[in-house]
Design a protein around this motif. Structure first.
Motif, short mmCIF file in Angstrom:
data_model
loop_
_atom_site.label_atom_id
_atom_site.label_comp_id
_atom_site.label_asym_id
_atom_site.label_seq_id
_atom_site.Cartn_x
_atom_site.Cartn_y
_atom_site.Cartn_z
N VAL A 335 8.65 -13.49 -34.37
CA VAL A 335 8.15 -14.49 -33.88
C VAL A 335 8.50 -14.64 -32.18
N LEU A 336 9.46 -14.00 -31.41
CA LEU A 336 9.89 -13.87 -30.14
C LEU A 336 8.75 -13.24 -29.43
N GLY A 337 8.22 -12.39 -30.15
CA GLY A 337 7.19 -11.39 -29.47
C GLY A 337 5.90 -12.12 -29.49
N ASN A 338 5.60 -12.96 -30.60
CA ASN A 338 4.43 -13.71 -30.80
C ASN A 338 4.22 -14.59 -29.63
N ILE A 339 5.22 -15.09 -29.28
CA ILE A 339 5.19 -16.12 -28.22
C ILE A 339 4.64 -15.66 -26.90
N LEU A 340 5.10 -14.26 -26.41
CA LEU A 340 4.76 -13.70 -25.43
C LEU A 340 3.34 -13.36 -25.36
N ARG A 341 2.92 -13.07 -26.71
CA ARG A 341 1.36 -12.60 -26.82
C ARG A 341 0.58 -13.91 -26.80
N THR A 342 0.79 -14.97 -27.42
CA THR A 342 -0.22 -15.94 -27.49
C THR A 342 -0.17 -16.70 -26.37
N GLN A 343 1.08 -16.96 -25.43
CA GLN A 343 1.28 -17.85 -24.54
C GLN A 343 1.25 -17.13 -23.15
N TYR A 344 1.06 -15.92 -23.10
CA TYR A 344 1.14 -15.21 -21.62
C TYR A 344 0.30 -14.26 -21.75
N LEU A 345 0.25 -13.15 -22.45
CA LEU A 345 -0.37 -11.94 -22.56
C LEU A 345 -1.99 -12.45 -22.47
N ILE A 346 -2.16 -12.85 -23.63
CA ILE A 346 -3.65 -13.26 -23.87
C ILE A 346 -4.27 -14.26 -23.19
N PRO A 347 -3.56 -15.13 -22.93
CA PRO A 347 -4.29 -16.43 -21.90
C PRO A 347 -4.63 -15.88 -20.68
N ASN A 348 -3.63 -15.01 -20.08
CA ASN A 348 -3.86 -14.34 -18.70
C ASN A 348 -4.62 -13.10 -18.56
N GLN A 349 -5.32 -12.71 -19.91
CA GLN A 349 -6.02 -11.65 -19.90
C GLN A 349 -5.64 -10.18 -19.59
N MET A 350 -4.27 -10.29 -20.12
CA MET A 350 -3.48 -9.11 -19.77
C MET A 350 -3.76 -8.06 -21.10
N ASP A 351 -5.10 -8.00 -21.42
CA ASP A 351 -5.43 -7.26 -22.69
C ASP A 351 -4.79 -5.99 -22.59
N LYS A 352 -4.62 -5.12 -21.79
CA LYS A 352 -4.45 -3.77 -21.53
C LYS A 352 -3.05 -3.78 -21.91
N GLU A 353 -2.16 -4.41 -21.34
CA GLU A 353 -0.58 -4.30 -21.63
C GLU A 353 -0.36 -4.87 -23.10
N TYR A 354 -1.43 -5.67 -23.60
CA TYR A 354 -1.03 -6.20 -24.99
C TYR A 354 -1.51 -5.03 -26.05
N THR A 355 -2.71 -4.44 -25.57
CA THR A 355 -2.92 -2.96 -26.28
C THR A 355 -1.99 -1.95 -26.33
N ILE A 356 -1.56 -1.64 -25.25
CA ILE A 356 -0.70 -0.60 -25.14
C ILE A 356 0.75 -0.80 -26.04
N SER A 357 1.33 -1.94 -25.69
CA SER A 357 2.32 -2.55 -26.60
C SER A 357 2.08 -2.45 -28.12
N SER A 358 1.16 -2.92 -28.44
CA SER A 358 0.93 -2.70 -30.00
C SER A 358 0.54 -1.29 -30.81
N ILE A 359 -0.02 -0.53 -29.77
CA ILE A 359 -0.04 0.92 -30.30
C ILE A 359 1.24 1.55 -30.25
N LEU A 360 2.17 1.41 -29.20
CA LEU A 360 3.36 2.00 -29.19
C LEU A 360 4.09 1.70 -30.61
N ALA A 361 4.12 0.33 -30.96
CA ALA A 361 4.83 -0.17 -32.09
C ALA A 361 4.41 0.35 -33.23
N ALA A 362 3.04 0.48 -33.61
CA ALA A 362 2.38 0.89 -34.51
C ALA A 362 2.98 2.54 -34.83
N VAL A 363 2.71 3.44 -33.56
CA VAL A 363 3.39 4.69 -33.79
C VAL A 363 4.82 4.69 -34.39
#
Length: 491
Positions: A335-363
């Motif tokens: 839930v703490l990570g979700n706040i950063l994604r929905t209220q900062y990374l995605i609205p500010n179009q930081m899609d690259k950073e969002y993508t890298i973090s998600s891939i790293l977590a998946a691995v």
């Protein structure tokens, strides 16, 4: 501008309904179907849901953001919706065809259940909730989903009576989703007008959709891959235990994420209008309020898990209690990570950073699962989920900290996690003197809740934390009339 408070009320009210329905259905279905059939459903559903994810690409977040940015111009709004939706329909049809090939070639002994779940895959063709999220009209989707969820609940009690009704249960769940998606279309008519999109207008959405699809896929790996890997590396019984425990952990997670769904559209609109400072204020307050809620729910669930599982699902599911307890750290990180994604990374179009973090977590999730599930079963999947959620949260905090003082935002709520830990210890102390039954569970929940509320109230009233000022004012407004009524100070 749409009312933020009303949208929060609508969405959180719906999430409460989503909380109540599994609480009603889960003990009934667990006793009717048992761990193995629940495991089969979870495994088959996870596969079908991957097809849904590919059909949707990143349209849920990309579509909401795009609609929010143009919602004040009806022509642009219409063009944007039609072009994005055309792309969605085209990709969905392709995915449905591929799913049919999967049914024919690879579904094996689960063919019948997988065939019924085609309704779930088809439902994505009609999923336009992202449009209404973008224009911040949550009442429409909430009302529709409420009716469908209640109808689904009634249908399960009417038609699912034994293990022989497993196919009926699957049909009700998948068919309910499809009907729910179709039912929202009539509300489109007054909000847009039809514009024939050009091929260029449609194709322009492919790249940004794929960019946001990658993190969606990556996150799905450590929210659903656990179940797939448990089915492949362990057995359906272990998967059944994990499915029920994960379902309970998902309840507070969905409640808190409801806030993120509403705030994504609002903050995307603020960023588009150049109101960056206002969006940061929303972020700071949200992190604090989520700390208050998340610490109560996570430490509370961890404390009562060993009693909750056998009382709620029956003694056959006792193992779920330990899984619930150890899964709760993943809830906090999520839930703490979700706040950063929905209220900062995605609205500010930081899609690259969002993508890298998600891939790293998946691995991280896949590697840990592969190492531990074969040996430890469901507990191996628990460890994999915790490691993945922690990785995702930490990476995103590091990225966002380069732009704003995110650490100070998180530190505002640290005391509530300490209070939550104290509540956990207090409940476990009481638990050691009580037997495992419904009365014991209710006593632990009530006593733990009172402990957390009182301790948090004392902290809020004596705190000099500026972010708690508005909450303190609200408490004064509630308590002052009571104080006058009883002619003595309450604080």
């Amino acid at each position: 501008m749409p009312s933020l408070k009303k949208n929060l009320i609508y969405n959180i009210s719906y999430q409460i309904l989503i909380v109540l329905i599994p609480l009603i259905i889960s003990p009934y279905i667990s006793r009717v179907l048992g761990p193995s059939l629940i495991g089969v459903y979870s495994y088959s559903f996870s596969i079908a849901n991957y097809f849904v994810i590919f059909a949707a690409l990143g349209v849920s977040k990309y579509g909401s953001r795009s609609i929010a940015q143009v919602r004040n111009n009806k022509e642009l709004l219409s063009r944007t919706f039609i072009s994005i939706y055309t792309l969605q329909v085209a990709i969905s049809f392709i995915v449905v065809v591929i799913y049919i090939l999967y049914l024919i070639c690879y579904s094996g002994s689960n063919y019948k259940i997988a065939l019924i779940l085609i309704f779930l895959v088809i439902s994505n063709i009609f999923d336009i909730t992202w449009f209404f999220f973008g224009i911040e009209e949550f009442k429409i989707t909430v009302t529709r989903n409420t009716i469908i969820k209640v109808a689904t609940l009634l249908a399960i009690f009417l038609f699912v009576k034994s293990e022989d009704d497993f196919a009926a249960y699957t049909f009700i769940m998948a068919g309910g989703t499809l009907i729910g998606q179709i039912s929202v279309f009539p509300f489109l008519r007054k909000r847009i007008y039809f514009i024939r999109p050009t091929l260029k207008e449609v194709l322009v959405h492919i790249k940004p959709n794929i960019v946001l699809f990658i993190p969606v896929l990556a996150i799905s790996i450590f929210t659903m891959m656990d179940k797939l890997m448990l089915g492949l590396l362990s057995d359906m019984e272990e998967l059944g235990y994990y499915e029920n425990a994960d379902k309970i952990i998902s309840i507070p997670k969905s409640l808190i994420r409801a806030l993120g769904v509403v705030m994504l559209s609002r903050i995307s609109n603020l960023v588009a209008e150049g109101k960056a400072n206002e969006s940061k204020q929303y972020l700071s307050k949200t992190i604090l309020y989520v700390a208050i809620i998340a610490s109560a729910l996570s430490f509370g669930l961890a404390a009562v898990g060993p009693v909750f599982a056998p009382v709620f699902w029956g003694s056959e599911f006792t193992e779920c209690g330990e899984i619930i307890t150890y899964l709760t750290p993943a809830l906090i990180f999520s839930v703490l990570g979700n706040i950063l994604r929905t209220q900062y990374l995605i609205p500010n179009q930081m899609d690259k950073e969002y993508t890298i973090s998600s891939i790293l977590a998946a691995v991280v999730n896949v590697v840990v699962n592969a190492m531990l599930i074969g040996r430890y079963g469901a507990m191996g999947a628990v460890i994999g989920t915790i490691c993945a959620e922690l990785t995702l949260m930490v990476y995103q905090i590091i990225i966002v900290s380069r732009k704003i003082s995110i650490f100070s935002y998180y530190l505002n709520g640290y005391m509530f996690y300490i209070i939550g830990l104290m509540m956990f210890c207090f409940i476990r102390l009481i638990q050691s003197y009580m037997s495992i039954n419904l009365l014991s569970l209710l006593v632990q929940i009530v006593v733990g809740g009172i402990f957390y509320i009182v301790a948090s109230y004392i902290y809020i009233m004596i705190s000099r934390n500026k972010e708690l000022y508005e909450l303190k004012k609200l408490l004064w407004m509630i308590l002052s009339p009571l104080s006058r009524k009883y002619k003595k100070p309450l604080i």
